[in-house]
Design a protein around this motif. Structure first.
Motif, short mmCIF file in Angstrom:
data_model
loop_
_atom_site.label_atom_id
_atom_site.label_comp_id
_atom_site.label_asym_id
_atom_site.label_seq_id
_atom_site.Cartn_x
_atom_site.Cartn_y
_atom_site.Cartn_z
N GLY A 190 0.83 -1.20 0.00
CA GLY A 190 0.00 0.00 0.00
C GLY A 190 0.86 1.24 0.00
O GLY A 190 1.99 1.24 0.52
N SER A 191 0.33 2.33 -0.55
CA SER A 191 1.15 3.51 -0.79
C SER A 191 0.67 4.73 -0.02
O SER A 191 -0.37 4.73 0.63
CB SER A 191 1.16 3.83 -2.29
OG SER A 191 -0.09 4.38 -2.66
N GLU A 192 1.43 5.78 -0.16
CA GLU A 192 1.14 7.07 0.48
C GLU A 192 -0.13 7.69 -0.08
O GLU A 192 -0.83 8.42 0.63
CB GLU A 192 2.32 8.01 0.27
CG GLU A 192 2.23 9.32 0.99
CD GLU A 192 3.46 10.17 0.77
OE1 GLU A 192 4.14 10.52 1.76
OE2 GLU A 192 3.76 10.48 -0.40
N THR A 193 -0.47 7.39 -1.32
CA THR A 193 -1.66 7.96 -1.95
C THR A 193 -2.89 7.08 -1.80
O THR A 193 -3.97 7.44 -2.28
CB THR A 193 -1.40 8.21 -3.45
OG1 THR A 193 -1.07 6.95 -4.08
CG2 THR A 193 -0.28 9.19 -3.66
N GLY A 194 -2.75 5.91 -1.17
CA GLY A 194 -3.87 5.01 -0.99
C GLY A 194 -3.92 3.87 -1.99
O GLY A 194 -4.77 2.98 -1.88
N PHE A 195 -3.01 3.86 -2.96
CA PHE A 195 -2.99 2.80 -3.96
C PHE A 195 -2.53 1.49 -3.31
O PHE A 195 -1.57 1.45 -2.56
CB PHE A 195 -2.04 3.19 -5.08
CG PHE A 195 -1.87 2.14 -6.15
CD1 PHE A 195 -2.79 2.04 -7.18
CD2 PHE A 195 -0.80 1.27 -6.12
CE1 PHE A 195 -2.64 1.08 -8.16
CE2 PHE A 195 -0.64 0.31 -7.10
CZ PHE A 195 -1.56 0.22 -8.13
N VAL A 196 -3.25 0.39 -3.61
CA VAL A 196 -2.91 -0.93 -3.05
C VAL A 196 -2.87 -1.94 -4.20
O VAL A 196 -3.70 -1.91 -5.11
CB VAL A 196 -3.94 -1.39 -2.01
CG1 VAL A 196 -3.60 -2.78 -1.48
CG2 VAL A 196 -4.00 -0.39 -0.85
N ALA A 197 -1.89 -2.84 -4.15
CA ALA A 197 -1.78 -3.90 -5.15
C ALA A 197 -1.33 -5.18 -4.46
O ALA A 197 -0.69 -5.14 -3.40
CB ALA A 197 -0.80 -3.51 -6.25
N VAL A 198 -1.69 -6.30 -5.06
CA VAL A 198 -1.27 -7.62 -4.57
C VAL A 198 -0.33 -8.23 -5.60
O VAL A 198 -0.65 -8.27 -6.80
CB VAL A 198 -2.47 -8.54 -4.32
CG1 VAL A 198 -2.01 -9.92 -3.88
CG2 VAL A 198 -3.39 -7.93 -3.27
N HIS A 199 0.82 -8.69 -5.14
CA HIS A 199 1.84 -9.26 -6.02
C HIS A 199 2.12 -10.70 -5.61
O HIS A 199 1.91 -11.09 -4.45
CB HIS A 199 3.14 -8.46 -5.95
CG HIS A 199 2.96 -6.98 -6.09
ND1 HIS A 199 2.83 -6.35 -7.30
CD2 HIS A 199 2.87 -6.00 -5.15
CE1 HIS A 199 2.67 -5.04 -7.11
NE2 HIS A 199 2.70 -4.81 -5.81
N SER A 200 2.64 -11.47 -6.54
CA SER A 200 3.16 -12.80 -6.21
C SER A 200 4.67 -12.74 -6.30
O SER A 200 5.24 -12.09 -7.18
CB SER A 200 2.61 -13.85 -7.18
OG SER A 200 3.14 -13.67 -8.48
N VAL A 201 5.34 -13.42 -5.37
CA VAL A 201 6.80 -13.49 -5.35
C VAL A 201 7.18 -14.95 -5.57
O VAL A 201 6.80 -15.83 -4.78
CB VAL A 201 7.37 -12.98 -4.02
CG1 VAL A 201 8.89 -13.06 -4.02
CG2 VAL A 201 6.91 -11.55 -3.75
N ASP A 202 7.90 -15.21 -6.64
CA ASP A 202 8.29 -16.58 -7.01
C ASP A 202 9.63 -16.93 -6.38
O ASP A 202 10.68 -16.48 -6.84
CB ASP A 202 8.36 -16.69 -8.54
CG ASP A 202 8.48 -18.13 -9.01
OD1 ASP A 202 8.83 -19.00 -8.18
OD2 ASP A 202 8.23 -18.39 -10.19
N PHE A 203 9.59 -17.73 -5.33
CA PHE A 203 10.81 -18.07 -4.61
C PHE A 203 11.76 -18.92 -5.46
O PHE A 203 12.96 -18.92 -5.25
CB PHE A 203 10.45 -18.82 -3.33
CG PHE A 203 10.01 -17.93 -2.20
CD1 PHE A 203 10.38 -18.20 -0.90
CD2 PHE A 203 9.24 -16.81 -2.43
CE1 PHE A 203 9.98 -17.39 0.14
CE2 PHE A 203 8.84 -15.99 -1.40
CZ PHE A 203 9.21 -16.28 -0.10
#
Length: 818
Positions: free
Chosen positions: A739-752
């Motif tokens: 989440g960001s300072e402007t309110g933007f939120v995103a979901v990411h996947s991290v490939d180990f």
């Protein structure tokens, strides 16, 4: 990709008499910080807030639906702008159709306080703190065009305006304006050659600022007189009659001297104010004085039912009143009074006072009324035909200031939140007959300081930190445990050993455990009041019957009967608490405070068996520690700070209460680091987020001796909050929310398994308004307790924001959506 579904939206309403309106379709809209919240109070599923509209840049003060438009409303804000919203049937979402802002030379140059729309939806007016009223015309598509500016003279700030057509003079309108003076000004649009409103009369009589104005037609007759209600800080409501014809109405013509009998030493003026519209004579006269409230009056709302005229008023005296004219005498009397009883007036927030009602609204069918209290929560009453009385129903509530911290219980059964509004709240799902809806179930802490952080210590315990130098630990009372078990299916342990409830002594900050009393049991004076510092407010004595509920708690119950007793205070820091974290096994609490030197930028550890500090404190940072996180197995402790560095501490293999410095990176980011999170099921991978707009993934391979940056996610704005889901997804994938300072939120996947490659899975679409409108302060995935998953699960993410909203969204793979 992931499908996003809204599970829960919670936010408090802005405390302004004009900040809410109820449409004929049953939809209620209210200002919530700089958002506009939509709610259906009569929804049998009790879903609460349905949507949050974002578009304004500051607090929303005024909300009005356009009559007969189907789905359109106008909102005004401190940002000097007006927005016309329209719902599009294909999407069922509201969209910004037109913005009228201060960049236009014809628009307001200060905060907008009130809006009035004529019943025919052709004209509306807006009032601003620049002491100017703007008149706007609406076309059939609800697009506004500027018509006129009215400079109020003598100058005062408008707080309330009302607008209505003048019957008998087609195309003519009457506008009433009041505010920070004790007068009401009447402006009239002639409707002929003149296209401007002009001042025609000034109504005097009130002795304080006038907060509310509203017109209504007295009867359904097309030639009916108009009745104007005005509510003032002088504690009185006045009714005024707008009458067509040269002859005065009977009440004014009679000049009954008894009109002044209610106010010793004063005589009520019945002076007739005459004016003309399209060569037709009109008069404005004083009609009636309504006495009954004991404090400022904030709002008045008319309703006509079966040719009966009713007025709903709200006041700072904690009451909501319904008024009707007596059929025989014509005297206006209170027929129903709801809210707080007078003996509880003067109570502090902690002991349950709602501090008055800022506005009240009728439902379209008149079977429901709602009132907005000082705490930003809505209280609701439904008319019961069988019992022939008003029964309190389920309202909505939420924080009124920045939500600063959130924490799921260790098993994920409920969600805790803290805020700068000095409250801690417990949210859970009410489950019944195949239905489920989120509600605020308890308010464990009502404090005297702004609360900054919170974490759960188990199923029935939590610790919080505030703008004071200590932490407080709370235990769940029996009342809340039984409520959660009954309504939410959450089974607590050791319920019989819990105290019945908690109370806050007058002038105190610590919740004390108390025992509930039987109904009808007489309380000896010594049990209610003593001469010590810990005096107990008699109004807060709890009877056992009040703790047995069949539906989620009302605002009155939340603020009085759901406090949690405080069992411990943890001392050691020299300044305000900035962050804290608890170990997953519940044995250790790690805390930090605001600091500008290395002496105070330490992490203090407390063990929960004896509540003693584990010395020495952990030293690594030179400025405020922004976040502390324990790894999944509690073997490592991660901290990040405003000094741009991260530090990792390792748990002693012999003494489980001790952590020793393992590694630190003084240049983890180029600007301050604001959040961090451990990857699931490992103490070898973590992520950090900073004001340099980056999220760094740090890992230590088996052959490596130190953590190195394996991957970087770059955003366009500073990243203020991150969190990993606590379980892996499929083969080597992890969910990371940012989440960001402007309110933007995103979901990411991290490939180990692919060099920690980051892929974006879900970004909130602006058209659906799921993004907060201010900085995201914290993100928290709901615990899953899964060791491994073969595919993508349905999971929930809670987010806290400075826009006072608490949101819970669920995520599921799009492939599984039918």
């Amino acid at each position: 990709m992931l499908q996003i579904t809204t599970e829960y939206l919670a936010t408090g309403a802005n405390r302004h008499p004009s900040a809410a309106d109820w449409d004929e379709s049953g939809l209620l809209a209210f200002g919530a910080d700089k958002n506009v919240a939509l709610w259906r109070p009569q929804d049998p599923n009790s879903k609460g807030i349905l949507e949050l509209l974002s578009g304004h840049m500051d607090i929303v003060n005024a909300v009005k639906f356009i009559p007969g438009s189907g789905a359109a409303l106008i909102t005004g804000s401190v940002d000097k702008s007006l927005i016309i919203w329209k719902m599009y049937e294909k999407t069922s979402f509201y969209s910004n159709q037109q913005s009228l802002n201060a960049h236009d030379k014809n628009h307001h140059q200060s905060s907008i306080n009130c809006i009035a729309i004529s019943p025919d939806s052709k004209v509306f007016a807006s009032g601003s703190a620049d002491a100017i009223i703007k008149i706007w015309a609406l076309n059939d598509q609800n697009v506004a065009s500027f018509q006129q500016s009215i400079e109020i003279k003598p100058r005062f700030f408008p707080l309330a305006i009302a607008l209505s057509p003048l019957h008998g003079a087609p195309g003519s309108y009457i506008l009433a304006v009041s505010g920070t003076k004790d007068i009401i000004q009447l402006y009239v649009l002639n409707g002929g050659a003149s296209k401007e409103f002009k001042l025609q009369a000034t109504l005097a009589g009130h002795e304080g600022w006038i907060r509310s104005l509203e017109f209504t037609e007295e009867t359904e007759d097309p030639n009916s007189d108009l009745i104007l209600s005005s509510g003032s800080q002088d504690k009185y409501i006045r009714l005024w009659r707008i009458h067509q014809g040269k002859e005065l109405p009977a009440a004014a013509a009679s000049a009954d001297p008894s009109l002044g009998a209610f106010m010793p030493g004063k005589s009520l003026s019945n002076k007739a104010h005459r004016f003309r519209a399209q060569a037709i004579d009109f008069s404005a006269t004083f009609e009636a004085l309504l006495l009954g409230h004991d404090d400022w009056i904030y709002s008045t709302k008319w309703r006509r039912d079966c040719k009966r005229l009713q007025l709903l008023s709200t006041s700072a005296d904690n009451s909501l009143s319904m008024w009707e004219s007596d059929a025989e005498t014509g005297v206006w009397v209170t027929t129903v009074r709801l809210g707080e009883i007078s003996s509880e007036k003067g109570s502090t927030t902690a002991t349950g006072s709602t501090g008055g009602f800022w506005t009240g609204l009728w439902s379209p069918n008149g079977k429901t009324v709602v009132a907005l209290g000082r705490t930003g929560s809505w209280r609701l009453w439904n008319w019961d035909d069988q019992k022939e009385r008003w029964i309190q129903g389920i309202g909505v509530s939420g924080h009124t200031q920045s939500v600063t911290g959130i924490a799921w219980s260790k098993d994920g059964d409920y969600l805790l939140s803290t805020s700068s509004d000095q409250t801690t709240r417990l949210h859970a799902q009410w489950k019944r007959e195949g239905k489920a809806s989120w509600h605020e179930m308890a308010r464990p802490q009502i404090h005297g300081y702004d609360l900054n952080c919170i974490d759960s210590l188990g199923a029935s315990q939590f610790v919080s930190g505030a703008d004071e130098k200590l932490m407080r630990v709370f235990n769940e009372p029996k009342a809340v445990a039984q409520l959660l078990a009954k309504l939410c299916g959450i089974k607590g342990s050791h319920v019989e050993e819990m105290p019945d409830a908690a109370n806050m002594p007058v002038l105190g900050l610590s919740n004390k455990a108390i025992e509930a009393v039987e109904d009808g049991q007489e309380i000896p004076p010594s049990d209610v009041y003593d001469r010590s510092y810990n005096n107990v407010d008699p109004a807060s004595i709890i009877h056992k019957s009040t703790l047995d509920l069949d539906q989620p708690t009302s605002e009155e119950h939340l603020s009085r009967h759901t406090l949690w007793p405080e069992i411990e205070k943890l001392y050691g820091h020299g300044y305000e608490i900035s962050t804290l974290a608890t170990s997953h096994d519940g044995t250790i609490i790690a805390t930090a405070c605001k600091a500008s030197s290395i002496d105070h930028a330490v992490i203090r550890l407390f063990e929960t068996a004896t509540w003693l500090e584990i010395k020495p404190p952990l030293k690594q940072h030179s400025l405020t520690v922004a976040r502390i996180r324990f790894s999944a197995d509690d073997s490592h402790l991660l901290s990040v700070g405003r000094d741009r560095q991260w530090a990792v501490f390792a748990r002693d293999s012999d003494d489980k209460t001790k952590y020793e410095p393992l590694e630190a990176n003084p240049k983890g980011h180029t600007r301050m680091i604001l959040d961090a999170a451990w990857a699931p099921r490992t103490s070898k991978v973590f992520a950090t987020a900073g004001r340099d707009r980056k999220v760094n993934i740090w890992a230590k391979r088996h052959v490596e001796t130190s953590f190195t940056c394996k991957s970087t996610l770059t955003e366009t704005v500073p990243v203020t909050a991150i969190d990993f889901l606590d379980s892996m997804i499929g083969d080597g994938l992890a969910y990371l929310a940012a989440g960001s300072e402007t309110g933007f939120v995103a979901v990411h996947s991290v490939d180990f398994k692919n060099n920690f490659k980051v892929q974006t899975l879900a970004v909130y679409l602006p058209s659906h308004y799921p993004n907060p409108t201010r900085q995201v302060t914290q993100l928290a995935w709901k615990p899953t307790h899964a060791e491994n998953r073969d595919g993508e699960p349905d999971v929930s993410l809670a987010m806290a924001s400075e826009d006072s909203s608490l949101r819970v969204y669920s995520y599921k793979p799009r492939s599984s959506v039918c």
